[in-house]
Design a protein around this motif. Structure first.
Motif, PDB file in Angstrom:
ATOM      1  N   ALA A   1      13.429  -2.045  14.376  1.00 24.23           N
ATOM      2  CA  ALA A   1      14.828  -2.463  14.474  1.00 24.23           C
ATOM      3  C   ALA A   1      15.399  -2.893  13.126  1.00 24.23           C
ATOM      4  CB  ALA A   1      14.966  -3.607  15.477  1.00 24.23           C
ATOM      5  N   SER A   2      14.545  -3.002  12.108  1.00 24.60           N
ATOM      6  CA  SER A   2      15.021  -3.409  10.784  1.00 24.60           C
ATOM      7  C   SER A   2      15.929  -2.360  10.154  1.00 24.60           C
ATOM      8  CB  SER A   2      13.837  -3.671   9.850  1.00 24.60           C
ATOM      9  OG  SER A   2      13.152  -2.444   9.552  1.00 24.60           O
ATOM     10  N   GLY A   3      15.809  -1.125  10.595  1.00 26.37           N
ATOM     11  CA  GLY A   3      16.588  -0.041  10.015  1.00 26.37           C
ATOM     12  C   GLY A   3      16.015   0.498   8.723  1.00 26.37           C
ATOM     13  N   LEU A   4      14.857  -0.037   8.303  1.00 23.37           N
ATOM     14  CA  LEU A   4      14.247   0.397   7.049  1.00 23.37           C
ATOM     15  C   LEU A   4      13.010   1.258   7.260  1.00 23.37           C
ATOM     16  CD1 LEU A   4      14.489  -2.922   4.961  1.00 23.37           C
ATOM     17  CD2 LEU A   4      15.910  -0.868   4.737  1.00 23.37           C
ATOM     18  N   VAL A   5      12.695   1.581   8.524  1.00 26.09           N
ATOM     19  CA  VAL A   5      11.462   2.313   8.817  1.00 26.09           C
ATOM     20  C   VAL A   5      11.772   3.599   9.559  1.00 26.09           C
ATOM     21  CG1 VAL A   5       9.187   2.215   9.906  1.00 26.09           C
ATOM     22  CG2 VAL A   5      10.226   0.121   8.981  1.00 26.09           C
ATOM     23  N   ALA A   6      11.212   4.693   9.058  1.00 26.14           N
ATOM     24  CA  ALA A   6      11.244   5.969   9.768  1.00 26.14           C
ATOM     25  C   ALA A   6       9.820   6.271  10.232  1.00 26.14           C
ATOM     26  CB  ALA A   6      11.755   7.074   8.862  1.00 26.14           C
ATOM     27  N   HIS A   7       9.625   6.419  11.541  1.00 25.58           N
ATOM     28  CA  HIS A   7       8.287   6.642  12.098  1.00 25.58           C
ATOM     29  C   HIS A   7       8.039   8.141  12.242  1.00 25.58           C
ATOM     30  CE1 HIS A   7       5.282   5.897  15.637  1.00 25.58           C
ATOM     31  NE2 HIS A   7       4.692   6.350  14.540  1.00 25.58           N
TER      32      HIS A   7
ATOM     33  N   GLY B   1      -1.297   5.909   8.159  1.00 26.87           N
ATOM     34  CA  GLY B   1      -2.076   5.155   9.139  1.00 26.87           C
ATOM     35  C   GLY B   1      -1.416   3.819   9.429  1.00 26.87           C
ATOM     36  N   ALA B   2      -0.117   3.831   9.666  1.00 32.59           N
ATOM     37  CA  ALA B   2       0.694   2.611   9.653  1.00 32.59           C
ATOM     38  C   ALA B   2       0.586   1.753  10.907  1.00 32.59           C
ATOM     39  CB  ALA B   2       2.161   2.979   9.428  1.00 32.59           C
TER      40      ALA B   2
ATOM     41  N   VAL C   1       8.696  -3.783   4.014  1.00 35.59           N
ATOM     42  CA  VAL C   1      10.052  -3.998   4.533  1.00 35.59           C
ATOM     43  C   VAL C   1      10.585  -5.363   4.124  1.00 35.59           C
ATOM     44  CG1 VAL C   1      11.356  -4.352   6.669  1.00 35.59           C
ATOM     45  CG2 VAL C   1       9.877  -2.350   6.426  1.00 35.59           C
ATOM     46  N   ARG C   2       9.750  -6.380   4.148  1.00 38.04           N
ATOM     47  CA  ARG C   2      10.217  -7.719   3.778  1.00 38.04           C
ATOM     48  C   ARG C   2      10.635  -7.792   2.307  1.00 38.04           C
ATOM     49  NH1 ARG C   2       5.813 -11.375   1.626  1.00 38.04           N
ATOM     50  NH2 ARG C   2       7.124 -13.108   2.259  1.00 38.04           N
ATOM     51  N   ARG C   3      10.201  -6.806   1.522  1.00 34.73           N
ATOM     52  CA  ARG C   3      10.615  -6.722   0.120  1.00 34.73           C
ATOM     53  C   ARG C   3      11.764  -5.740  -0.075  1.00 34.73           C
ATOM     54  NH1 ARG C   3       5.358  -8.207   0.444  1.00 34.73           N
ATOM     55  NH2 ARG C   3       4.618  -9.693  -1.158  1.00 34.73           N
ATOM     56  N   GLY C   4      12.311  -5.229   1.032  1.00 31.84           N
ATOM     57  CA  GLY C   4      13.490  -4.383   0.967  1.00 31.84           C
ATOM     58  C   GLY C   4      13.236  -2.911   0.747  1.00 31.84           C
ATOM     59  N   LEU C   5      11.992  -2.450   0.892  1.00 26.16           N
ATOM     60  CA  LEU C   5      11.699  -1.032   0.680  1.00 26.16           C
ATOM     61  C   LEU C   5      12.006  -0.226   1.938  1.00 26.16           C
ATOM     62  CD1 LEU C   5      10.055  -2.420  -1.662  1.00 26.16           C
ATOM     63  CD2 LEU C   5       8.484  -0.495  -1.493  1.00 26.16           C
ATOM     64  N   HIS C   6      12.382   1.027   1.736  1.00 25.48           N
ATOM     65  CA  HIS C   6      12.534   1.973   2.838  1.00 25.48           C
ATOM     66  C   HIS C   6      11.180   2.663   3.043  1.00 25.48           C
ATOM     67  CE1 HIS C   6      16.986   1.802   3.119  1.00 25.48           C
ATOM     68  NE2 HIS C   6      16.899   1.499   1.824  1.00 25.48           N
ATOM     69  N   VAL C   7      10.659   2.604   4.263  1.00 23.82           N
ATOM     70  CA  VAL C   7       9.285   3.034   4.517  1.00 23.82           C
ATOM     71  C   VAL C   7       9.235   4.176   5.529  1.00 23.82           C
ATOM     72  CG1 VAL C   7       6.984   2.287   5.250  1.00 23.82           C
ATOM     73  CG2 VAL C   7       8.518   0.655   4.112  1.00 23.82           C
ATOM     74  N   THR C   8       8.484   5.203   5.183  1.00 23.07           N
ATOM     75  CA  THR C   8       8.106   6.230   6.159  1.00 23.07           C
ATOM     76  C   THR C   8       6.732   5.865   6.676  1.00 23.07           C
ATOM     77  OG1 THR C   8       9.364   7.932   4.985  1.00 23.07           O
ATOM     78  CG2 THR C   8       7.676   8.677   6.524  1.00 23.07           C
ATOM     79  N   ALA C   9       6.658   5.476   7.950  1.00 19.48           N
ATOM     80  CA  ALA C   9       5.414   5.033   8.569  1.00 19.48           C
ATOM     81  C   ALA C   9       4.781   6.211   9.290  1.00 19.48           C
ATOM     82  CB  ALA C   9       5.682   3.898   9.550  1.00 19.48           C
ATOM     83  N   VAL C  10       3.607   6.639   8.812  1.00 12.62           N
ATOM     84  CA  VAL C  10       2.956   7.844   9.329  1.00 12.62           C
ATOM     85  C   VAL C  10       1.785   7.447  10.211  1.00 12.62           C
ATOM     86  CG1 VAL C  10       1.799   9.998   8.716  1.00 12.62           C
ATOM     87  CG2 VAL C  10       3.634   9.090   7.248  1.00 12.62           C
ATOM     88  N   ASP C  11       1.881   7.715  11.500  1.00 10.75           N
ATOM     89  CA  ASP C  11       0.791   7.419  12.434  1.00 10.75           C
ATOM     90  C   ASP C  11       1.157   7.986  13.798  1.00 10.75           C
ATOM     91  OD1 ASP C  11      -1.232   6.047  14.116  1.00 10.75           O
ATOM     92  OD2 ASP C  11      -1.552   4.838  12.329  1.00 10.75           O
ATOM     93  N   ASN C  12       0.169   8.504  14.517  1.00 13.26           N
ATOM     94  CA  ASN C  12       0.415   8.978  15.877  1.00 13.26           C
ATOM     95  C   ASN C  12       0.529   7.829  16.869  1.00 13.26           C
ATOM     96  OD1 ASN C  12       0.539  11.871  15.671  1.00 13.26           O
ATOM     97  ND2 ASN C  12      -1.629  11.827  15.112  1.00 13.26           N
ATOM     98  N   GLY C  13       0.110   6.631  16.465  1.00 13.16           N
ATOM     99  CA  GLY C  13       0.219   5.466  17.322  1.00 13.16           C
ATOM    100  C   GLY C  13       1.584   4.812  17.224  1.00 13.16           C
ATOM    101  N   PRO C  14       1.860   3.838  18.115  1.00 17.98           N
ATOM    102  CA  PRO C  14       3.180   3.200  18.162  1.00 17.98           C
ATOM    103  C   PRO C  14       3.376   2.203  17.028  1.00 17.98           C
ATOM    104  CG  PRO C  14       1.715   2.171  19.752  1.00 17.98           C
ATOM    105  CD  PRO C  14       0.953   3.331  19.169  1.00 17.98           C
ATOM    106  N   MET C  15       4.642   1.999  16.665  1.00 15.32           N
ATOM    107  CA  MET C  15       5.024   0.992  15.674  1.00 15.32           C
ATOM    108  C   MET C  15       5.682  -0.189  16.384  1.00 15.32           C
ATOM    109  SD  MET C  15       4.088   2.036  12.665  1.00 15.32           S
ATOM    110  CE  MET C  15       5.054   1.007  11.559  1.00 15.32           C
ATOM    111  N   ASP C  16       5.604  -1.338  15.763  1.00 12.72           N
ATOM    112  CA  ASP C  16       6.190  -2.559  16.312  1.00 12.72           C
ATOM    113  C   ASP C  16       7.707  -2.395  16.485  1.00 12.72           C
ATOM    114  OD1 ASP C  16       5.955  -5.632  16.761  1.00 12.72           O
ATOM    115  OD2 ASP C  16       7.512  -5.431  15.226  1.00 12.72           O
TER     116      ASP C  16
END
Length: 360
Positions: free
Chosen positions: A256-262, A225-226, A236-251
């Motif tokens: 652009a950080s390269g650490l998020v897979a939507h 529900g990201a 992300v600000r702590r350097g983690l690689h995140v899979t963001a799960v949500d049907n809505g848009p992400m920022d």
């Protein structure tokens, strides 16, 4: 721990600070905690006061007092203090003398905090508390009653200008922030204000050592529900690689950080391909359904640890929380695992609580 407690056997009970409107839940939790610890007494509240009390009926019971001062174990309490004096009609021309008289000669404290409850009625007293705090500190310093080595901190809680609850914090068992509220500044780069919930949860629910060990660059996380990414931003600000799960848009900036897979998917259906270090979740859904989903992740071993929110119903909120936790423990235990749960109604929460859970 026995020595500092037996040096303050004059406490009459406990006061806990809470969100205004949740006094009943705080009182129910005090009653339940006291019953489990075999502590004699009763809880009492005032509507929208921002605090609740537990009155000891066995006076001079330091061991009983300690069992009720575990702030970190209480869900609806922001702070937990030992009450040493109640004043309902302090004279405006001299409030200090009656408060000082409530302390035994020679008793020393490390500091004093003059506070108000976090309620609309008490907000006009903020300026008074600042000036009175300075006068209180100066008097204690002149009298030799301030001792940095003391395990106690003195609190003066003013619900009104004439009323005061004088209380003591056993520092190792108390919240380290005035009013029990960590004051956080909203980072302008974050996509939403919900980011403050996770930031506060990390400060309140985890120790400094745990934050250092469990949040390292390169670790992995899933955010259920990201959208738009308030909680993902904290990871992300702590350097983690995140899979963001949500049907809505992400920022866009966050992506652009390269650490998020939507992943455009439903948080109640998504399953990770491999185990992750963290799963976080702030989905708006019935608490039992969210709790069941969290238990599924933990029981299956899909994540090491989780932080999530449970939205509370309008009635029987304390009972709903306990039932949700009981169901989580049962499912995880059925999978042959143990479960540790820490929970708190945070300052940035409203009709919800934030929960940390991990397999043990």
């Amino acid at each position: 721990m026995t020595t500092p407690l037996t040096s303050a056997p004059f406490a009459s009970g406990v006061v806990v600070y809470c969100r205004a409107g949740f006094e009943s839940e705080a009182a129910q939790e005090l009653d339940a905690t006291a019953a489990q610890a075999d502590v004699a007494g009763f809880a009492r509240t005032e509507r929208n006061a921002g605090f609740a009390e537990f009155v000891l009926t066995q006076q001079g019971a330091p061991d009983a007092l300690l069992r009720l001062l575990g702030w970190s174990r209480l869900i609806f309490a922001r702070q937990s203090l030992a009450v040493v004096g109640q004043f309902k009609a302090l004279p405006r021309e001299d409030r200090l003398t009656p408060l000082l008289a409530a302390l035994p000669p020679g008793f020393r404290v490390s500091d004093v905090w003059v506070e108000t409850p976090d309620s609309d009625a008490a907000k006009p007293l903020t300026a008074f508390c600042r000036s009175f705090n300075n006068a209180f500190v100066q008097h204690l310093r002149r009298s030799g009653s301030l001792d940095p080595a003391s395990p106690w901190r003195l609190h003066a809680l003013f619900p009104s200008g004439e009323r005061c609850l004088l209380a003591l914090a056993l520092i190792d068992h108390a919240a380290p922030w005035p009013q029990g509220i960590p004051r956080l500044k909203f980072p302008r780069e974050a996509p939403s204000r919900s980011t403050l919930k996770l930031d506060e949860a990390l400060q309140v629910l985890l120790s400094p050592g745990e934050r250092e060990r469990w949040f390292k660059p390169g670790m992995s996380a899933v955010d259920l529900g990201a959208s738009p990414g308030g909680w993902t931003w904290q990871l992300v600000r702590r350097g983690l690689h995140v899979t963001a799960v949500d049907n809505g848009p992400m920022d866009d900036t966050l992506m652009a950080s390269g650490l998020v897979a939507h992943k455009r998917d439903d948080g109640f259906r998504f399953q990770p391909r491999q185990r992750v270090d963290w799963m976080v979740c702030d989905m708006v859904e019935q608490p039992r359904r969210v709790a069941a989903r969290m238990a599924e992740w933990l029981a299956a071993g899909w994540c090491h640890r989780s932080i999530f929110n449970l939205k509370l119903p309008m009635k029987k909120r304390y009972a709903e929380v306990q039932q949700a936790f009981d169901a989580m423990r049962a499912e995880v235990e059925a999978a042959g695992r143990g479960l540790e749960i820490r929970a708190k109604q945070l300052y940035h929460d409203r009709e919800e609580i934030t929960v940390f859970a991990q397999i043990v």
